[in-house]
Design a protein around this motif. Structure first.
Motif, PDB file in Angstrom:
ATOM      1  N   THR A  83      40.852  43.762  51.593  1.00 36.17           N
ATOM      2  CA  THR A  83      42.010  42.902  51.356  1.00 36.17           C
ATOM      3  C   THR A  83      41.629  41.434  51.177  1.00 36.17           C
ATOM      4  O   THR A  83      42.395  40.668  50.593  1.00 36.17           O
ATOM      5  CB  THR A  83      43.051  43.029  52.483  1.00 36.17           C
ATOM      6  N   GLY A  84      40.454  41.037  51.665  1.00 36.76           N
ATOM      7  CA  GLY A  84      39.993  39.664  51.490  1.00 36.76           C
ATOM      8  C   GLY A  84      38.777  39.550  50.594  1.00 36.76           C
ATOM      9  O   GLY A  84      38.095  38.528  50.596  1.00 36.76           O
ATOM     10  N   ARG A  85      38.505  40.593  49.824  1.00 38.72           N
ATOM     11  CA  ARG A  85      37.317  40.595  48.942  1.00 38.72           C
ATOM     12  C   ARG A  85      37.753  40.066  47.569  1.00 38.72           C
ATOM     13  O   ARG A  85      38.048  40.823  46.640  1.00 38.72           O
ATOM     14  CB  ARG A  85      36.744  42.012  48.849  1.00 38.72           C
ATOM     15  N   TRP A  86      37.736  38.764  47.421  1.00 39.65           N
ATOM     16  CA  TRP A  86      38.335  38.133  46.243  1.00 39.65           C
ATOM     17  C   TRP A  86      37.500  38.274  44.984  1.00 39.65           C
ATOM     18  O   TRP A  86      38.046  38.198  43.876  1.00 39.65           O
ATOM     19  CB  TRP A  86      38.605  36.659  46.539  1.00 39.65           C
ATOM     20  N   ASN A  87      36.209  38.452  45.108  1.00 37.52           N
ATOM     21  CA  ASN A  87      35.350  38.508  43.924  1.00 37.52           C
ATOM     22  C   ASN A  87      34.807  39.910  43.648  1.00 37.52           C
ATOM     23  O   ASN A  87      33.737  40.063  43.068  1.00 37.52           O
ATOM     24  CB  ASN A  87      34.194  37.512  44.065  1.00 37.52           C
ATOM     25  N   ARG A  88      35.567  40.912  44.033  1.00 36.92           N
ATOM     26  CA  ARG A  88      35.148  42.291  43.766  1.00 36.92           C
ATOM     27  C   ARG A  88      35.031  42.504  42.266  1.00 36.92           C
ATOM     28  O   ARG A  88      35.905  42.115  41.498  1.00 36.92           O
ATOM     29  CB  ARG A  88      36.163  43.257  44.382  1.00 36.92           C
ATOM     30  N   THR A  89      33.947  43.168  41.842  1.00 34.92           N
ATOM     31  CA  THR A  89      33.690  43.315  40.405  1.00 34.92           C
ATOM     32  C   THR A  89      33.790  44.758  39.913  1.00 34.92           C
ATOM     33  O   THR A  89      33.722  44.981  38.701  1.00 34.92           O
ATOM     34  CB  THR A  89      32.290  42.795  40.062  1.00 34.92           C
ATOM     35  N   LYS A  90      33.934  45.731  40.817  1.00 30.56           N
ATOM     36  CA  LYS A  90      33.925  47.135  40.406  1.00 30.56           C
ATOM     37  C   LYS A  90      35.247  47.808  40.779  1.00 30.56           C
ATOM     38  O   LYS A  90      35.878  47.439  41.771  1.00 30.56           O
ATOM     39  CB  LYS A  90      32.759  47.874  41.076  1.00 30.56           C
ATOM     40  N   PRO A  91      35.665  48.816  39.998  1.00 30.83           N
ATOM     41  CA  PRO A  91      36.937  49.475  40.265  1.00 30.83           C
ATOM     42  C   PRO A  91      36.937  50.238  41.592  1.00 30.83           C
ATOM     43  O   PRO A  91      35.955  50.894  41.952  1.00 30.83           O
ATOM     44  CB  PRO A  91      37.097  50.450  39.100  1.00 30.83           C
ATOM     45  N   ARG A 127      50.605  40.402  47.452  1.00 26.23           N
ATOM     46  CA  ARG A 127      50.308  41.384  46.413  1.00 26.23           C
ATOM     47  C   ARG A 127      51.543  42.179  45.993  1.00 26.23           C
ATOM     48  O   ARG A 127      51.736  42.442  44.793  1.00 26.23           O
ATOM     49  CB  ARG A 127      49.207  42.341  46.890  1.00 26.23           C
ATOM     50  N   LEU A 128      52.362  42.592  46.938  1.00 28.16           N
ATOM     51  CA  LEU A 128      53.481  43.462  46.583  1.00 28.16           C
ATOM     52  C   LEU A 128      54.446  42.795  45.600  1.00 28.16           C
ATOM     53  O   LEU A 128      54.811  43.420  44.594  1.00 28.16           O
ATOM     54  CB  LEU A 128      54.207  43.936  47.846  1.00 28.16           C
ATOM     55  N   PRO A 129      54.880  41.537  45.813  1.00 28.28           N
ATOM     56  CA  PRO A 129      55.761  40.906  44.817  1.00 28.28           C
ATOM     57  C   PRO A 129      55.110  40.766  43.446  1.00 28.28           C
ATOM     58  O   PRO A 129      55.789  40.873  42.425  1.00 28.28           O
ATOM     59  CB  PRO A 129      56.052  39.528  45.427  1.00 28.28           C
TER      60      PRO A 129
END
Length: 257
Positions: free
Chosen positions: A87-95, A144-146
């Protein structure tokens, strides 16, 4: 197998199972930290292209924060990458795909919302019930939900804490597919296999552009922006292999670089 999780690699796909069924896969700080380390490894391993996250058993994906652990007076700290290491991994690059096989409540729902796809079994239930216990969904649920289903639909869940079944989640737009009970993981793997037909470099580029385009005030600005992964794509082996395979009428041999 970790203390709180089970991981399995099958080809280019990593499956991460939250393994605390006795607590409905609720997460305490140590479990969050363990999952954070797993997704650190996933990001760093060039041989892993797609991840699936699910929960052990058929009752729960994750009931969220382990309130029993918290009520016992234990530390309230969270891992730097948030619930489930996601939930706090802002720079995730993979699906990452969520295979929701039961209740996804609070932090559990926030984990699912932080994934790129949600595949839900018919018995799945989603909620942000934090206000009912004097808390708030501060691990991304309120943000995220909105963004994913619109303000009014989101507020209808946020301000009531009501449980939303899988079919309604599909109608609202945060669930991609609803499948019979017990088939969420199989269906998630089917989606992962479809992703494996695509260039991993292209997928990483697509994720970055979709994520970062919201940082710009207009569509024109977003389309003219400089995205580092676009340059990486244009200089990749996959950028050459894709058109070549198409011209030769064969399946591409993706390198992921």
């Amino acid at each position: 197998m970790g203390e709180f999780t089970i991981t399995e690699q099958d080809g280019h796909v990593l499956t991460v199972t939250i393994n605390r069924p006795e607590r409905m896969n609720a997460l305490h700080p140590m479990a969050n930290a363990e999952m954070g380390a797993i997704f650190d490894m996933f990001e760093a391993n060039p041989d892993l292209w797609v991840a699936i996250v699910t929960g052990a058993g058929d009752r729960a994906f994750s009931a969220g924060n382990d309130l029993v652990y918290q009520a016992e007076g234990n530390p309230k700290w969270y891992a730097p990458m948030g619930f489930g290491g996601l939930t706090g991994r802002w720079n995730r690059t993979k699906p990452v795909i969520a295979a929701v096989n039961g209740v996804a409540m609070g932090g559990g729902f926030e984990i699912a919302l932080s994934c790129d796809l949600i595949i839900a079994s018919e018995n799945a239930r989603f909620a942000l019930p934090e206000p009912k216990v004097g808390l708030a969904a501060l691990a991304g649920g309120l943000q995220r939900l909105p963004r994913q289903i619109g303000l009014k639909n989101a507020m209808g869940m946020i301000l009531t804490g009501r449980h939303v079944p899988a079919a309604e989640g599909k109608e609202l737009g945060f669930v991609n597919e609803v499948v019979p009970q017990g088939e969420a993981l199989t269906a998630a793997r089917r989606w992962a296999d479809m992703m494996l037909e695509c260039s991993p470099v292209s997928l990483r580029t697509s994720l970055e552009v979709v994520r970062d385009n919201f940082n710009y005030p207009s569509l024109e600005d977003a389309m003219k922006a400089d995205y580092p992964s676009v340059q990486t794509l244009r200089h990749s082996e996959d950028f050459i292999e894709g058109p070549k395979a198409f011209a030769e009428k064969r399946k591409p041999n993706w390198k992921g670089k």
